[in-house]
Design a protein around this motif. Structure first.
Motif, PDB file in Angstrom:
ATOM      1  N   PRO A   8     -10.145   5.038  12.979  1.00  0.00           N
ATOM      2  CA  PRO A   8      -8.735   4.972  12.743  1.00  0.00           C
ATOM      3  C   PRO A   8      -7.839   4.411  12.178  1.00  0.00           C
ATOM      4  N   ILE A   9      -8.202   4.964  10.859  1.00  0.00           N
ATOM      5  CA  ILE A   9      -8.142   4.115   9.569  1.00  0.00           C
ATOM      6  C   ILE A   9      -6.428   4.503   9.460  1.00  0.00           C
ATOM      7  N   GLY A  10      -5.157   3.429   9.595  1.00  0.00           N
ATOM      8  CA  GLY A  10      -4.107   4.128   9.210  1.00  0.00           C
ATOM      9  C   GLY A  10      -3.117   4.514  10.543  1.00  0.00           C
ATOM     10  N   LEU A  11      -4.152   4.021  11.263  1.00  0.00           N
ATOM     11  CA  LEU A  11      -3.429   4.037  13.028  1.00  0.00           C
ATOM     12  C   LEU A  11      -3.089   3.207  13.030  1.00  0.00           C
ATOM     13  N   GLN A  71     -15.304  -0.042  13.165  1.00  0.00           N
ATOM     14  CA  GLN A  71     -15.233  -0.581  12.222  1.00  0.00           C
ATOM     15  C   GLN A  71     -15.238  -1.368  11.173  1.00  0.00           C
ATOM     16  N   MET A  72     -15.672  -2.738  11.825  1.00  0.00           N
ATOM     17  CA  MET A  72     -16.504  -3.648  11.002  1.00  0.00           C
ATOM     18  C   MET A  72     -18.272  -3.757  10.982  1.00  0.00           C
ATOM     19  N   THR A 163      -5.855  -4.253   4.465  1.00  0.00           N
ATOM     20  CA  THR A 163      -5.196  -3.160   4.914  1.00  0.00           C
ATOM     21  C   THR A 163      -5.463  -2.628   6.347  1.00  0.00           C
ATOM     22  N   ASN A 164      -6.391  -2.422   6.366  1.00  0.00           N
ATOM     23  CA  ASN A 164      -6.312  -1.491   8.110  1.00  0.00           C
ATOM     24  C   ASN A 164      -6.307  -2.420   9.028  1.00  0.00           C
ATOM     25  N   THR A 169      -1.940  -3.030  12.942  1.00  0.00           N
ATOM     26  CA  THR A 169      -0.665  -4.296  14.029  1.00  0.00           C
ATOM     27  C   THR A 169       0.727  -4.432  13.522  1.00  0.00           C
ATOM     28  N   THR A 170       1.280  -3.068  12.717  1.00  0.00           N
ATOM     29  CA  THR A 170       2.364  -2.855  12.185  1.00  0.00           C
ATOM     30  C   THR A 170       2.406  -1.221  12.262  1.00  0.00           C
ATOM     31  N   ALA A 171       3.368  -1.377  12.819  1.00  0.00           N
ATOM     32  CA  ALA A 171       3.876   0.287  12.865  1.00  0.00           C
ATOM     33  C   ALA A 171       4.440   1.076  11.216  1.00  0.00           C
ATOM     34  N   PRO A 172       4.632   1.757  11.299  1.00  0.00           N
ATOM     35  CA  PRO A 172       5.112   2.926  10.120  1.00  0.00           C
ATOM     36  C   PRO A 172       6.693   2.001   9.844  1.00  0.00           C
ATOM     37  N   GLU A 173       7.122   2.016  10.970  1.00  0.00           N
ATOM     38  CA  GLU A 173       8.533   2.224  10.601  1.00  0.00           C
ATOM     39  C   GLU A 173       8.847   0.417  10.282  1.00  0.00           C
ATOM     40  N   GLU A 174       7.910  -0.036  10.704  1.00  0.00           N
ATOM     41  CA  GLU A 174       8.098  -1.614  10.540  1.00  0.00           C
ATOM     42  C   GLU A 174       8.262  -2.180   8.795  1.00  0.00           C
TER      43      GLU A 174
END
Length: 307
Positions: A8-11, A71-72, A163-164, A169-174
């Motif tokens: 789930p990279i970038g999700l 991931q970790m 970055t991940n 924890t941040t939406a693309p719109e945010e």
């Protein structure tokens, strides 16, 4: 195989809403840039502390274990192999290290007794310094190679995981709203800030679509039970070229569908069809995060500077 769950990279994690989700995206962006810049010209103690802080922040935020565990683990495994490989690699100095004191302590004692006017060197209480830490046949670990290994492995973890965690924890719109807010001074230079943030929004929204298309194509190949041994190398290359061609066609079709959806909704230009997704206001938690950021940089300047 589920790429959307295993990779789930970038999700964006919509539920549950942690305290990291509730922070202002501008504050989180400044924290992200701080993590990505403080390791420059820093000592290894500070770089290891960055890794510890990131792990503690993940645990304190109570992000579900299913999201970050795999991931970790993979990232820590990668950093461990980087640490080992660089440690046993040549350090780049190209010197044959020799100890400062003779290996035979009797010679040193005889010289000290022969010259009573010269004070004897403190052989018992002196610090045991060795440049060559491990010397077992072909395996040689020096202080410089170990220092370089710790530096590179911690930098890899910080760059990827910070970055991940931000994207998690941040939406693309945010993200785009925060970037547009921070880039407002660039409008004076007639830069298309709104167009740039819109392009970034569409790119972030396109990442899950790419992973979904790759997942569907891989599943379609697996369900056909292809005998790869009979195909040989040339046949396997042809199959994967067809898969890549199909992937490109599907992605172009998805892009065309997104463009058609925007045109149907009357979108002509970012300035004439603006949608304000988020009202960016600093709250109490944001001011606490800013205060902690000042403390963070103070600690970096106090103990993290490389000597």
């Amino acid at each position: 195989m589920d790429l959307l769950r295993s990779l789930p990279i970038g999700l964006y994690l919509e539920q549950p809403q942690t305290w990291l989700h509730k922070l202002d995206p501008r504050v989180k962006l400044v924290w992200l840039m701080s993590f990505l810049t403080t390791y420059i010209f820093a000592n290894n103690l500070w770089r290891v502390l960055l890794v510890v802080v990131l792990i503690l922040a993940t645990l304190m935020a109570r992000i579900p274990r299913r999201v970050w565990r795999q991931q970790m683990v993979w990232l820590l495994t990668l950093c461990f192999f980087v640490l080992v490989i660089i440690s046993i690699s040549p350090d780049g100095l190209g010197i044959n290290y020799q100890p400062r004191l003779p290996t035979n302590q009797q010679v040193l004692t005889e010289k000290s007794a022969a010259t009573p006017s010269t004070p004897a060197l403190p052989t018992n209480n002196q610090k045991d310094y060795r440049y060559l830490l491990i010397d077992k046949g072909p395996v040689k670990v020096t202080r410089r190679s170990l220092d370089l290994a710790i530096s590179v492995s911690t930098m890899v973890f910080t760059l990827i995981y910070t970055t991940n965690l931000y994207l998690l924890t941040t939406a693309p719109e945010e993200i785009t709203a925060a970037l547009e807010s921070l880039m407002q001074p660039l409008r004076r230079f007639k830069l298309p800030v709104t167009e740039m943030t819109l392009t970034l929004t569409l790119s972030l929204r396109f990442i899950p679509l790419v992973l979904e298309e790759i997942q569907n194509l891989i599943r379609s190949v697996m369900t056909r039970a292809i005998n790869w041994k009979k195909l040989g190398l040339k046949g396997a290359v042809k199959v994967w070229l067809l898969v890549a061609q199909r992937l490109l066609e599907n992605l172009l079709l998805r892009a065309e569908q997104m463009a058609s959806a925007m045109m149907v909704r009357g979108f002509t230009s970012p300035h004439e069809h603006r949608v304000q997704w988020h009202d960016l206001r600093l709250k109490t938690g944001d001011w606490v995060a800013i205060a902690l950021l000042i403390v963070f940089w103070g600690v970096r300047l106090a103990i993290g500077t490389e000597v």
